[in-house]
Design an enzyme around this catalytic site. Structure first.
Site, PDB file in Angstrom:
ATOM      1  N   GLU A 121       0.815  -1.214   0.000  1.00  0.00           N
ATOM      2  CA  GLU A 121       0.000   0.000   0.000  1.00  0.00           C
ATOM      3  C   GLU A 121       0.852   1.269   0.000  1.00  0.00           C
ATOM      4  O   GLU A 121       0.564   2.226  -0.722  1.00  0.00           O
ATOM      5  CB  GLU A 121      -0.954  -0.002   1.196  1.00  0.00           C
ATOM      6  CG  GLU A 121      -1.968  -1.130   1.194  1.00  0.00           C
ATOM      7  CD  GLU A 121      -2.933  -1.083   0.013  1.00  0.00           C
ATOM      8  OE1 GLU A 121      -3.022  -0.035  -0.652  1.00  0.00           O
ATOM      9  OE2 GLU A 121      -3.587  -2.107  -0.240  1.00  0.00           O
ATOM     10  N   HIS A 170      -6.326  -5.535 -10.251  1.00  0.00           N
ATOM     11  CA  HIS A 170      -5.741  -6.485  -9.313  1.00  0.00           C
ATOM     12  C   HIS A 170      -5.503  -7.849  -9.963  1.00  0.00           C
ATOM     13  O   HIS A 170      -4.802  -8.685  -9.390  1.00  0.00           O
ATOM     14  CB  HIS A 170      -6.642  -6.650  -8.091  1.00  0.00           C
ATOM     15  CG  HIS A 170      -6.776  -5.404  -7.275  1.00  0.00           C
ATOM     16  ND1 HIS A 170      -7.705  -4.426  -7.562  1.00  0.00           N
ATOM     17  CD2 HIS A 170      -6.088  -4.968  -6.184  1.00  0.00           C
ATOM     18  CE1 HIS A 170      -7.584  -3.443  -6.682  1.00  0.00           C
ATOM     19  NE2 HIS A 170      -6.624  -3.744  -5.836  1.00  0.00           N
TER      20      HIS A 170
END
Length: 544
Positions: free
Chosen positions: A338, A439
């Site tokens: 992240e 993703h």
């Protein structure tokens, strides 16, 4: 500004001037029109004096989405430019529909979960071969599971078609700390300290903390790493309402969820290792390279099974999981993933949709895995599997992604679909590939990186006789089972240089191949084994 700061500013200013001169002298190479203007965003200079100036473009005063580029020059002579714009822009700037119509067109996709008035601005969208006048419509809200959103919809200003989307948050969120009305309090007197943390996943770790002499408390704030700090969000969703984590004795957490600070220990540990990784390997001081630390918010929302990075608040939020099958999302590979979105945002700025979005996600997986290897914590054994430790049931193939064989999730293609390999190693036709979530299409770049670093070698636990039952032929799409890796150190240097020096906002897989080949040549020399290995690894995932 001291003498050193003046010197750096002078060097950067001169480099920017030389880049502007190179643009004027080479308009064809940078697809310039008479109505274009350019603004420097960042400058980096190699040891041999080669300058790389990242530029944003406007056309008749409008931002050009996908018009950014990097000008590479040495001694005032332009060597090349990295960009995806195919031809000079030539579009009208009078819209055929109103801003309100564009808001409605975007709202059909966003739905009703918005919590702020949508905004619009006219731009030129050049993320495809034919630039178009468009509205940048921004919606802010929340998903059903509680993830904040701040989505940009690029709406064709003539016919209302949604051209693309982008997300400020690998989802979007509200700004960070603010004082209310009145005079802000004086800054506290802080001095660096070292605490002891008992984490959920990383064991007992030393933590960079701060002694607040004004409050007579320790703060979970690392003054040696840009004042990176941790807040408790109180299981709410408003990031600005978070409370800085403090402690009286500089001992943090108990290694279990019975102490709310335990997840904060993991967050602080992960932030520190991520900072150290980028500094040790690439000389990068902080996420933006400016020495400033981010902040992390633990205990986001209720039963939230996710974690996210927000470019806008320069922060990360961590969910606690669902309380039954998923644990708090504070493992080091997830944190590294992240936070690396912030590195991408401050360098290439890869748009979070299509192939550029897949490369954005893959970059975070790649560096998340490499940060885990850098930490080399026996409590969190390093590997090329993302997020396996958050699952309560540690059964085989319980993870978020596997980089060496993405299709183990039965969704992410192993390889890029093409005429010779239309299925893409995951039953994906080229048409179906175009609609894949970022993703999933990220799997091709993850797979490339694994093969570049390790070669066609099956990781332990996935070899023949295990549930995966993989052999070398299962790791390549072209039968090259003898593919050898160049090691993690060289592979991560190549990817980082490609990201920071050659990728732009709309880089796709074909351009990523070119960029990584150039990065390998820069680092190891033309015709080097590393350059050959980059080509071989892309070939093995069908990016030709």
């Amino acid at each position: 500004m001291g003498a050193a700061g003046q010197s750096v500013a002078a060097i950067n200013g001169a480099a920017v001037d030389r880049a502007h001169a190179a643009i004027r002298q080479n308009p064809t190479a940078i697809r310039a029109s008479a109505a274009d203007a350019f603004t420097a965003r960042s400058v980096s200079v190699d040891a041999d004096g080669t300058e790389h100036v990242r530029m944003d473009r406007t056309y008749r005063g409008l931002r050009v989405i996908g018009g950014d580029m990097v000008v590479h020059s040495r001694g005032g002579v332009m060597k090349s430019a990295s960009l995806t714009l195919a031809k000079p822009i030539n579009v009208g700037v009078t819209p055929g529909l109103s801003a309100d119509d564009a808001i409605v067109a975007a709202g059909v996709q966003f739905g009703t979960q918005f919590n702020a008035v949508p905004t619009t601005s006219l731009v030129v969208f050049a993320g495809r071969n034919n630039p178009k006048l468009a509205y940048d419509v921004v919606y802010a809200g929340m998903t059903k599971e509680g993830t904040p959103q701040r989505l940009h919809y690029f709406v064709d200003a003539l016919n209302g078609e949604i051209l693309a989307t982008d997300s400020a948050v690998k989802t979007g969120t509200l700004p960070g700390d603010r004082y209310g009305t009145g005079t802000p309090p004086s800054p506290p007197v802080l001095t660096p300290a070292t605490g002891t943390g008992n984490s959920l996943f990383a064991g007992t770790q030393p933590l960079g903390t701060a002694w607040n002499a004004s409050r007579r408390l320790f703060e979970l704030k690392d003054l040696t790493r840009g004042s990176t700090h941790i807040k408790d969000l109180g299981n709410g969703y408003r990031l600005e309402a978070g409370t800085l984590v403090v402690d009286a004795d500089n001992k943090w957490g108990n290694g279990a969820m019975s102490d709310r600070v335990s997840t904060g220990v993991d967050a602080a540990y992960g932030f520190a290792k991520t900072w150290d990784y980028y500094k040790s390997n690439f000389g990068r001081e902080g996420i933006r390279g400016d020495g400033a630390g981010a902040w992390g918010g633990i205990h986001y929302f209720i039963n939230y099974v996710n974690a996210f990075w927000s470019d806008e608040c320069f922060c990360m939020a961590f969910g606690d999981g669902d309380g039954t099958s998923i644990r708090p999302l504070v493992t080091i590979d997830i944190i590294g993933h992240e936070v690396s979105h912030g590195v991408t945002a401050s360098t290439a700025g890869l748009i979070y949709s299509g192939e550029s979005g897949g490369l954005n996600e893959a970059t975070s997986d790649i560096f998340g895995a490499m940060i885990e290897y850098y930490a080399n914590n026996a409590k969190q054994p390093p590997n090329y599997v993302i997020g396996e430790q958050i699952f309560v049931n540690q059964a085989w193939n319980k993870n978020i992604r596997t980089m060496f064989k993405p299709y183990l999730d039965k969704i992410s293609p192993d390889c890029y679909p093409n005429d010779a390999n239309p299925a893409g190693g995951g039953n994906r036709t080229p048409a179906a590939w175009a609609g894949l979530d970022v993703h999933y299409n990220s799997g091709v770049a993850n797979h490339f990186f694994y093969l570049l670093a390790e070669g066609a070698v099956v990781p332990a636990g996935y070899e023949a006789g295990t549930p995966a039952n993989l052999g070398p032929s299962d790791l390549v799409c072209n039968g090259n089972t003898g593919l050898a890796g160049i090691g993690r150190d060289a592979a991560q240097q190549i990817w980082y240089r490609a990201l920071t020096t050659y990728f732009t906002s709309t880089t796709n897989y074909a351009a990523a191949r070119v960029a990584t080949l150039q990065a390998a040549e820069d680092l190891f020399g033309a015709g080097s084994p590393q350059v050959t290995a980059v080509a071989d690894a892309w070939n093995a995932v069908s990016v030709l």
